[in-house]
Write an enzyme that holds these catalytic residues in place. Structure first.
Site, PDB file in Angstrom:
ATOM      1  N   GLU A  23       0.881  -1.177   0.000  1.00 40.39           N
ATOM      2  CA  GLU A  23       0.000   0.000   0.000  1.00 40.39           C
ATOM      3  C   GLU A  23       0.912   1.218   0.000  1.00 40.39           C
ATOM      4  O   GLU A  23       1.473   1.593   1.028  1.00 40.39           O
ATOM      5  CB  GLU A  23      -0.904  -0.008   1.246  1.00 40.39           C
ATOM      6  CG  GLU A  23      -1.867  -1.187   1.325  1.00 40.39           C
ATOM      7  CD  GLU A  23      -3.053  -1.056   0.392  1.00 40.39           C
ATOM      8  OE1 GLU A  23      -3.047  -0.147  -0.477  1.00 40.39           O
ATOM      9  OE2 GLU A  23      -3.988  -1.858   0.505  1.00 40.39           O
ATOM     10  N   CYS A  62      -1.933   9.356   2.688  1.00 37.85           N
ATOM     11  CA  CYS A  62      -1.494   8.841   1.389  1.00 37.85           C
ATOM     12  C   CYS A  62      -2.483   9.120   0.274  1.00 37.85           C
ATOM     13  O   CYS A  62      -2.108   9.171  -0.895  1.00 37.85           O
ATOM     14  CB  CYS A  62      -1.203   7.345   1.481  1.00 37.85           C
ATOM     15  SG  CYS A  62      -2.607   6.341   1.999  1.00 37.85           S
TER      16      CYS A  62
END
Length: 469
Positions: A215, A249
Site C-alpha cells: 500500500e 497517502c
C-alpha cells in the site's frame, strides 16, 4: 549483548510451528479474537489511543476517533458479518470432459505473515490489516513505525495482552528491526509506506518468493471543472487535504483547476481554512503537527523553494520549528521540475495548476506515475466518464475525497508505483489467503480411458472431446 537476529528468528519459528493450529481455528475462535481487539480499541484503550497520538503529533481527539478508531471498528464489524461465508468452500462447475469428479476452492491461510505499518495513521494502518490476517487464520508479526513511539508502545501493550506471541506479536525498534525481519522467509508481507521503501520490501520478499501487499502512495490529482459547485468542492478539498496536516497517502496532492475558476478558488480556500482552523491555525485544537523534525524540514524546504523560484504563495506559508507546525498552504505557479511537483508532498501544502481543456488535464495526469487516488469534481457526466476512461488510478472518488477508503465493499489499493494488492473487507481477506483448488474424483472418468497405449479408437475419442467438450 542481545542477539536480536536470534530473537526475531526464534519468534518467527514459534509462529511457524504454530501456524497450523491457528490456521485450523474455527470461525467462532477467529470472531472471538476480533471481539477482543474491538473491545480493547473501542473501550479499554480508547482514551490511551487518543493521548498517545496527541503526544506523538498533536492529533486532535475527534480526528483520532474518526480516522483511527472508527475505521478499525468498522472493519471488524464488517468482517464479523461476512466471515462465515468467506470461509465456506466455493463449489465450482466441473467440465463434462471431467465427468465423475467435483471441484471446489478452499480459502486457506498463507501462514506466517509480516505487517509493516506506517506512522501517519498508526492505529488504523496497523490494526486494519491485522483484522484481515486474523480473519484469514494467519500468525502475524507486526513492525510499527518508530516515528510515533508513544502509539507504537501502546499497540505493543495491547497486542501482548490480547494474544500469545506464537500467534500475534508486535516488535518495536528502528529501521534495522525491519531489515532483520525482512530477511526471514515469511509467507506474506503487508507493507504500507512510500514507493521507495516498497521497492526495498519487494526486493527482500523476492529472495524467498514471498507474496506482498504494498500500500504505497504517489501524487494524487484532483481535477475540478467549471461544472462543479465550487464552494462545496473547495470545502471538501480543504477538509481532505488538511486532515492529519496533509499526512495522508490519499490526500489531494495537487489540484488541476479550470483556469477561469482560479481567483474564486483562492478566495474560497482562504475562507474555508479560516472557518475550519480560525485566524491562528497554530492555536487551533482541530489541526495536528508534522510528525518529526525531518519531515518538517523537508516540507519547509518546499515552501522556501516556492518562495525563491517565483511561485506564488496564494495562502498560508508560515511555519514554526519549535512545534513542527506548518500552516495550510496554497501554492500557484510552481516549476514543473521542483520537488513540490515531482515528489509526493505528504504535508499541508497544496499546489494549484490551471488548465484550459479536460484533455489537457488528463494528459498532465497521465504524464506521471499512476496515483493511489484520483479525484474528480464535476456535475458533467461526460467529463467524469472521460476522466475515468482515460486515466489509471488505484481508486477514484467523484465529488468528494478520502471517502472511498471508508467503504469496505470496495478494494483499497494502488497500481504499479502506487501499490500492489488491496485491503479492506473481502479484498483484504483475499490478500492473506491462498485460494487452493481442489478436484475430487468420484467415479471412473473419461481421462482414465485415455491412458497409453494410444489407439485409433482413443484418438477418435480425443478428437470428439476437443470438438464438443
Amino acid at each position: 549483548m542481545i542477539d536480536t537476529k536470534n530473537i526475531y528468528s526464534e519468534l518467527f519459528d514459534k509462529q511457524k510451528a504454530n501456524q497450523f493450529v491457528v490456521g485450523n481455528s474455527s470461525y467462532n475462535e477467529r470472531i472471538e479474537k476480533l471481539k477482543r481487539l474491538k473491545h480493547a480499541i473501542e473501550n479499554t484503550y480508547k482514551q490511551d489511543i487518543r493521548e498517545a497520538l496527541y503526544e506523538d503529533f498533536k492529533k486532535p481527539h475527534l480526528e483520532t476517533d474518526l480516522t483511527e478508531i472508527y475505521p478499525v471498528i468498522n472493519e471488524i464489524n464488517f468482517v464479523r458479518k461476512n466471515l462465515k461465508s468467506w470461509l465456506k468452500k466455493q463449489w465450482v462447475d466441473t467440465p463434462l470432459a471431467l465427468l465423475g469428479s467435483s471441484s471446489f476452492i478452499m480459502n486457506e491461510p498463507k501462514g506466517v505473515c509480516l505487517i509493516i505499518s506506517p506512522w501517519n495513521y498508526p492505529i488504523n494502518l496497523t490494526f486494519g490489516p491485522l483484522v484481515s490476517a486474523i480473519a484469514a487464520g494467519n500468525t502475524v508479526i507486526i513492525k510499527p513505525s518508530e516515528m510515533t513511539p508513544n502509539t507504537s508502545k501502546l499497540m505493543a501493550k495491547i497486542v501482548s495482552e490480547l494474544f500469545e506471541e506464537s500467534e500475534i506479536a508486535l516488535v518495536e525498534g528502528e529501521v534495522e528491526v525491519s531489515q532483520e525481519l525482512l530477511k526471514l522467509p515469511f509467507n506474506h508481507i503487508f507493507f504500507t509506506g512510500s514507493p521507495a521503501v516498497g521497492k526495498i520490501v519487494m526486493k527482500a520478499a523476492s529472495e524467498h518468493l514471498t507474496s506482498v501487499t504494498l500500500e504505497l502512495g504517489g501524487k494524487s490529482p484532483t481535477i475540478i471543472d467549471d461544472a462543479s459547485h465550487l464552494e462545496k468542492t473547495v470545502k471538501k478539498i480543504v477538509y481532505g487535504k488538511f486532515t492529519n496536516a496533509g499526512q495522508t497517502c490519499i490526500a489531494p496532492d495537487y489540484v488541476l483547476l479550470k483556469s477561469n475558476l482560479k481567483s474564486k478558488f483562492i478566495e474560497i480556500f482562504k475562507a474555508k481554512v479560516l472557518e475550519f482552523y480560525s485566524e491562528n491555525t497554530e492555536n487551533s485544537e482541530s489541526y495536528c503537527r508534522i510528525v518529526n523534525r525531518k519531515h518538517f524540514e523537508r516540507l519547509v524546504s518546499h515552501i522556501e523553494d516556492a518562495k525563491s523560484n517565483k511561485s506564488t504563495i496564494a495562502s498560508g506559508g508560515t511555519y514554526n520549528a519549535t512545534d513542527n507546525f506548518i500552516e495550510p498552504t496554497l501554492v500557484f505557479n510552481s516549476p514543473e521540475d521542483s520537488k513540490l511537483m515531482q515528489e509526493e508532498i505528504f504535508g499541508p501544502i497544496l499546489p494549484l495548476i490551471t488548465y484550459e481543456t479536460i484533455e489537457e488535464a488528463v494528459a498532465y495526469v497521465n504524464s506521471r506515475e499512476k496515483p493511489l487516488a484520483l479525484y474528480i469534481f464535476s456535475k458533467n457526466n461526460k467529463v467524469i466518464d472521460f476522466v475515468l476512461k482515460n486515466t489509471r488510478a488505484g481508486s477514484t472518488c467523484v465529488n468528494h475525497n478520502l471517502l472511498q477508503f471508508l467503504n469496505h465493499n470496495l478494494p483499497f489499493g494502488g497500481s504499479n508505483n502506487s501499490g500492489i494488492g488491496n485491503s479492506h473487507g473481502y479484498f483484504g481477506f483475499l490478500e492473506f489467503i491462498n485460494q487452493r483448488s481442489v478436484l475430487k474424483q468420484h467415479t471412473l472418468g473419461a481421462v482414465d480411458l485415455l491412458t497409453p497405449p494410444y489407439t485409433n479408437w482413443k484418438q477418435r475419442l480425443v478428437d470428439l472431446t476437443i470438438k464438443w467438450f
